[in-house]
Design an enzyme around this catalytic site. Structure first.
Site, PDB file in Angstrom:
ATOM      1  N   ARG A  26     -15.015 -24.422  -7.919  1.00  0.00           N
ATOM      2  CA  ARG A  26     -14.323 -25.709  -7.767  1.00  0.00           C
ATOM      3  C   ARG A  26     -15.410 -26.770  -7.646  1.00  0.00           C
ATOM      4  O   ARG A  26     -16.516 -26.456  -7.161  1.00  0.00           O
ATOM      5  CB  ARG A  26     -13.476 -25.671  -6.489  1.00  0.00           C
ATOM      6  CG  ARG A  26     -12.631 -26.911  -6.256  1.00  0.00           C
ATOM      7  CD  ARG A  26     -11.858 -26.816  -4.955  1.00  0.00           C
ATOM      8  NE  ARG A  26     -10.856 -27.855  -4.865  1.00  0.00           N
ATOM      9  CZ  ARG A  26     -10.067 -28.057  -3.823  1.00  0.00           C
ATOM     10  NH1 ARG A  26     -10.172 -27.263  -2.749  1.00  0.00           N
ATOM     11  NH2 ARG A  26      -9.177 -29.028  -3.823  1.00  0.00           N
ATOM     12  N   ARG A  33      -3.574 -27.658   2.175  1.00  0.00           N
ATOM     13  CA  ARG A  33      -3.745 -28.997   2.743  1.00  0.00           C
ATOM     14  C   ARG A  33      -3.250 -30.056   1.772  1.00  0.00           C
ATOM     15  O   ARG A  33      -2.180 -30.614   1.933  1.00  0.00           O
ATOM     16  CB  ARG A  33      -5.227 -29.195   3.118  1.00  0.00           C
ATOM     17  CG  ARG A  33      -5.533 -30.424   3.951  1.00  0.00           C
ATOM     18  CD  ARG A  33      -7.033 -30.548   4.174  1.00  0.00           C
ATOM     19  NE  ARG A  33      -7.745 -30.674   2.919  1.00  0.00           N
ATOM     20  CZ  ARG A  33      -8.122 -31.823   2.369  1.00  0.00           C
ATOM     21  NH1 ARG A  33      -7.859 -32.953   2.978  1.00  0.00           N
ATOM     22  NH2 ARG A  33      -8.766 -31.844   1.214  1.00  0.00           N
ATOM     23  N   GLY A  58     -10.084 -22.280  -3.774  1.00  0.00           N
ATOM     24  CA  GLY A  58      -8.733 -21.981  -4.256  1.00  0.00           C
ATOM     25  C   GLY A  58      -8.444 -20.487  -4.338  1.00  0.00           C
ATOM     26  O   GLY A  58      -7.592 -20.046  -5.111  1.00  0.00           O
ATOM     27  N   HIS A  91     -15.381 -13.906  -0.551  1.00  0.00           N
ATOM     28  CA  HIS A  91     -16.149 -15.154  -0.690  1.00  0.00           C
ATOM     29  C   HIS A  91     -17.629 -14.855  -0.943  1.00  0.00           C
ATOM     30  O   HIS A  91     -18.447 -15.782  -1.000  1.00  0.00           O
ATOM     31  CB  HIS A  91     -16.069 -15.983   0.606  1.00  0.00           C
ATOM     32  CG  HIS A  91     -14.700 -16.501   0.938  1.00  0.00           C
ATOM     33  ND1 HIS A  91     -13.885 -17.115   0.026  1.00  0.00           N
ATOM     34  CD2 HIS A  91     -14.015 -16.524   2.126  1.00  0.00           C
ATOM     35  CE1 HIS A  91     -12.758 -17.487   0.621  1.00  0.00           C
ATOM     36  NE2 HIS A  91     -12.813 -17.129   1.886  1.00  0.00           N
ATOM     37  N   PHE A 142       1.521 -25.435  -5.758  1.00  0.00           N
ATOM     38  CA  PHE A 142       1.082 -25.827  -4.426  1.00  0.00           C
ATOM     39  C   PHE A 142       2.274 -25.980  -3.486  1.00  0.00           C
ATOM     40  O   PHE A 142       2.285 -25.497  -2.367  1.00  0.00           O
ATOM     41  CB  PHE A 142       0.267 -27.130  -4.505  1.00  0.00           C
ATOM     42  CG  PHE A 142      -0.229 -27.582  -3.171  1.00  0.00           C
ATOM     43  CD1 PHE A 142      -1.278 -26.930  -2.549  1.00  0.00           C
ATOM     44  CD2 PHE A 142       0.375 -28.648  -2.514  1.00  0.00           C
ATOM     45  CE1 PHE A 142      -1.728 -27.332  -1.295  1.00  0.00           C
ATOM     46  CE2 PHE A 142      -0.073 -29.049  -1.266  1.00  0.00           C
ATOM     47  CZ  PHE A 142      -1.123 -28.395  -0.663  1.00  0.00           C
ATOM     48  N   TYR A 156     -11.063 -24.175 -10.599  1.00  0.00           N
ATOM     49  CA  TYR A 156      -9.854 -24.717  -9.946  1.00  0.00           C
ATOM     50  C   TYR A 156      -9.270 -25.831 -10.817  1.00  0.00           C
ATOM     51  O   TYR A 156      -8.069 -25.904 -11.036  1.00  0.00           O
ATOM     52  CB  TYR A 156     -10.286 -25.265  -8.579  1.00  0.00           C
ATOM     53  CG  TYR A 156      -9.204 -25.889  -7.733  1.00  0.00           C
ATOM     54  CD1 TYR A 156      -8.545 -25.146  -6.751  1.00  0.00           C
ATOM     55  CD2 TYR A 156      -8.857 -27.241  -7.870  1.00  0.00           C
ATOM     56  CE1 TYR A 156      -7.576 -25.727  -5.953  1.00  0.00           C
ATOM     57  CE2 TYR A 156      -7.883 -27.821  -7.077  1.00  0.00           C
ATOM     58  CZ  TYR A 156      -7.247 -27.059  -6.117  1.00  0.00           C
ATOM     59  OH  TYR A 156      -6.278 -27.640  -5.324  1.00  0.00           O
ATOM     60  N   SER A 176     -12.649 -29.993   1.595  1.00  0.00           N
ATOM     61  CA  SER A 176     -11.664 -28.985   2.006  1.00  0.00           C
ATOM     62  C   SER A 176     -12.227 -28.100   3.124  1.00  0.00           C
ATOM     63  O   SER A 176     -11.544 -27.769   4.094  1.00  0.00           O
ATOM     64  CB  SER A 176     -11.286 -28.135   0.782  1.00  0.00           C
ATOM     65  OG  SER A 176     -10.355 -27.155   1.137  1.00  0.00           O
ATOM     66  N   LYS A 195     -12.856 -22.201   0.063  1.00  0.00           N
ATOM     67  CA  LYS A 195     -12.155 -23.451  -0.277  1.00  0.00           C
ATOM     68  C   LYS A 195     -12.139 -23.800  -1.767  1.00  0.00           C
ATOM     69  O   LYS A 195     -11.863 -24.941  -2.142  1.00  0.00           O
ATOM     70  CB  LYS A 195     -12.717 -24.651   0.519  1.00  0.00           C
ATOM     71  CG  LYS A 195     -12.864 -24.455   1.998  1.00  0.00           C
ATOM     72  CD  LYS A 195     -11.763 -23.675   2.643  1.00  0.00           C
ATOM     73  CE  LYS A 195     -10.443 -24.371   2.685  1.00  0.00           C
ATOM     74  NZ  LYS A 195      -9.400 -23.487   3.303  1.00  0.00           N
ATOM     75  N   MET A 197       3.878 -22.594  -2.505  1.00  0.00           N
ATOM     76  CA  MET A 197       3.039 -21.815  -1.581  1.00  0.00           C
ATOM     77  C   MET A 197       2.959 -22.491  -0.213  1.00  0.00           C
ATOM     78  O   MET A 197       2.997 -21.825   0.819  1.00  0.00           O
ATOM     79  CB  MET A 197       1.640 -21.600  -2.181  1.00  0.00           C
ATOM     80  CG  MET A 197       1.663 -20.603  -3.333  1.00  0.00           C
ATOM     81  SD  MET A 197       0.029 -20.181  -3.997  1.00  0.00           S
ATOM     82  CE  MET A 197      -0.700 -19.221  -2.667  1.00  0.00           C
TER      83      MET A 197
HETATM   84  S1  PPS Z   1     -10.101 -20.224   2.030  1.00  0.00           S
HETATM   85  O1  PPS Z   1      -9.690 -20.613   3.390  1.00  0.00           O
HETATM   86  O2  PPS Z   1     -11.560 -20.301   1.872  1.00  0.00           O
HETATM   87  O3  PPS Z   1      -9.570 -18.936   1.634  1.00  0.00           O
HETATM   88  O4  PPS Z   1      -9.479 -21.367   1.102  1.00  0.00           O
HETATM   89  P1  PPS Z   1      -9.128 -21.268  -0.454  1.00  0.00           P
HETATM   90  O5  PPS Z   1      -7.800 -20.647  -0.599  1.00  0.00           O
HETATM   91  O6  PPS Z   1     -10.255 -20.679  -1.220  1.00  0.00           O
HETATM   92  O7  PPS Z   1      -9.050 -22.813  -0.857  1.00  0.00           O
HETATM   93  C1  PPS Z   1      -8.171 -23.685  -0.199  1.00  0.00           C
HETATM   94  C2  PPS Z   1      -7.940 -24.882  -1.089  1.00  0.00           C
HETATM   95  O8  PPS Z   1      -7.070 -24.517  -2.182  1.00  0.00           O
HETATM   96  C3  PPS Z   1      -5.911 -25.335  -2.155  1.00  0.00           C
HETATM   97  N1  PPS Z   1      -4.748 -24.612  -2.674  1.00  0.00           N
HETATM   98  C4  PPS Z   1      -4.108 -24.917  -3.798  1.00  0.00           C
HETATM   99  N2  PPS Z   1      -4.321 -25.867  -4.734  1.00  0.00           N
HETATM  100  C5  PPS Z   1      -3.442 -25.940  -5.774  1.00  0.00           C
HETATM  101  N3  PPS Z   1      -2.385 -25.105  -5.924  1.00  0.00           N
HETATM  102  C6  PPS Z   1      -2.132 -24.142  -5.015  1.00  0.00           C
HETATM  103  N4  PPS Z   1      -1.077 -23.330  -5.164  1.00  0.00           N
HETATM  104  C7  PPS Z   1      -3.018 -24.009  -3.894  1.00  0.00           C
HETATM  105  N5  PPS Z   1      -3.071 -23.188  -2.827  1.00  0.00           N
HETATM  106  C8  PPS Z   1      -4.122 -23.560  -2.097  1.00  0.00           C
HETATM  107  C9  PPS Z   1      -5.776 -25.690  -0.687  1.00  0.00           C
HETATM  108  O9  PPS Z   1      -4.889 -26.756  -0.489  1.00  0.00           O
HETATM  109  C10 PPS Z   1      -7.228 -25.992  -0.332  1.00  0.00           C
HETATM  110  O10 PPS Z   1      -7.685 -27.216  -0.885  1.00  0.00           O
HETATM  111  P2  PPS Z   1      -7.553 -28.639  -0.132  1.00  0.00           P
HETATM  112  O11 PPS Z   1      -8.396 -29.574  -0.953  1.00  0.00           O
HETATM  113  O12 PPS Z   1      -8.070 -28.477   1.256  1.00  0.00           O
HETATM  114  O13 PPS Z   1      -6.112 -29.007  -0.192  1.00  0.00           O
END
Ligand code: PPS
Length: 315
Positions: A152, A271, A66, A130, A251, A215, A160, A64, A254
């Protein structure tokens, strides 16, 4: 369609594993918890047989933080830097090949035979994980592959993580925020205690093959950070290409792509994508507890300071 492969595979695996959910959603390996839905003990046992290539592009980030976002930036950088023609691009497309080979782009996910199949991926492979550094395959360090380590702020990471774990039923039972916070702060979650990962990475500050990024830094200036990533991995890209990658990996882009391909999983992977959502969730006591733990363990370390806890984790 960049995220399609990951999501299709996740969906398939979740469907296949749905019967084991109530009994054993987590297992222990070397003292750390992993989710049965996406990891298997046999794969972890032979993780060290993974053969790194010196030009592999390794992305490491606690869940989580990023990793899907930064992973996609690296895939785009590799493609732009490769300057392949359309036909070659199609054949080489990392996600396409991963789909064909039934590979999760995270090192520790999936079946043990994947390491053999990964040999068929064209260079440069973008590999995400991870895992904390002491759990990574030794060949990553022996081959001196470059490693980008993503952090992050721990408060947003925890929030998250709760949504993802509950959404994908990765935990034995759905947790309330209070229950999850209590587990997260003790490290009783898959991939262990987040702060321990930071402590371990502090040992690699002088390793020129390791670069650290947050992040929040990317949220503040994506173009600048993508340029830094390109320089670190020796990707040759111009300003226009960097700008295009900023847009392709926003975001919104994607998330929209993910919902086109698979609504169910996409909504948990993408999310909110903001900094500071913790302010809507943490109680005063939880804030104090996290502040105290951070202060006691990593606040005074170089990586602890790089995370700008005072900026991102305080009101
Ligand atoms: S996982 O499931 O562990 O692989 O998740 P991970 O990708 O590491 O982290 C998910 C969080 O990253 C946010 N996210 C983004 N933020 C900004 N820009 C982009 N393009 C983007 N893509 C993914 C995602 O929304 C998760 O954070 P939260 O706070 O839940 O929104």
């Amino acid at each position: 369609m960049a995220q399609a492969g990951m999501q299709e595979l996740l969906k398939k695996t979740l469907a296949e594993n749905k019967d084991i959910v109530p009994s054993d959603p987590l297992f222990l390996h070397n003292g750390e918890l992993y989710p049965t839905m996406i990891c298997c003990p046999e794969t972890l046992k032979i993780l060290d047989t993974f053969e790194t290539r010196s030009d592999d592009v390794i992305l490491v980030g606690y869940p989580k933080t990023g990793t899907n976002w930064v992973g996609q930036i690296l895939v785009e950088l590799e493609a732009a830097s490769g300057k392949y023609d359309e036909e070659e691009r199609r054949k080489r497309s990392m996600r396409q090949r991963e789909r064909e080979l039934s590979l999760f782009p995270y090192l520790e996910f999936g079946d043990p035979a994947k390491f053999e199949r990964m040999k068929q991926l064209p260079s440069r492979r973008v590999i995400k994980t991870h895992l904390a550094p002491q759990r990574l395959p030794k060949s990553i360090f022996q081959k001196k592959a470059k490693i980008l380590v993503l952090f992050r702020n721990p408060k947003d990471t925890a929030v998250s993580y709760l949504h993802f774990a509950n959404g994908l039923k990765l935990l034995p039972t759905p947790k309330t925020w209070d229950e999850f916070f209590s587990d997260f702060i003790k490290g009783k979650v898959p991939w262990g205690l987040y702060l321990d990962h930071i402590i371990e990475w502090n040992k690699y500050l002088d390793d020129k093959n390791v670069m650290f990024i947050t992040y929040e830094q990317i949220k503040e200036n994506a173009a600048l950070e993508i340029k830094r990533m390109a320089e670190f991995f020796d990707f040759t890209v111009n300003e226009q290409e960097i700008q295009s990658i900023v847009e392709k990996t926003s975001f919104k882009t994607m998330k929209d792509e993910a919902s086109e391909t698979n609504e169910g999983i996409g909504k948990f992977l993408f999310r909110k994508g903001v900094v500071g959502d913790w302010k809507n969730v943490f109680s005063e006591d939880q804030n104090k507890e996290m502040d105290r733990k951070f202060e006691e363990s990593v606040a005074k370390t170089k990586l602890g300071m790089m995370m700008k806890y005072d900026v991102y984790c305080q009101y």
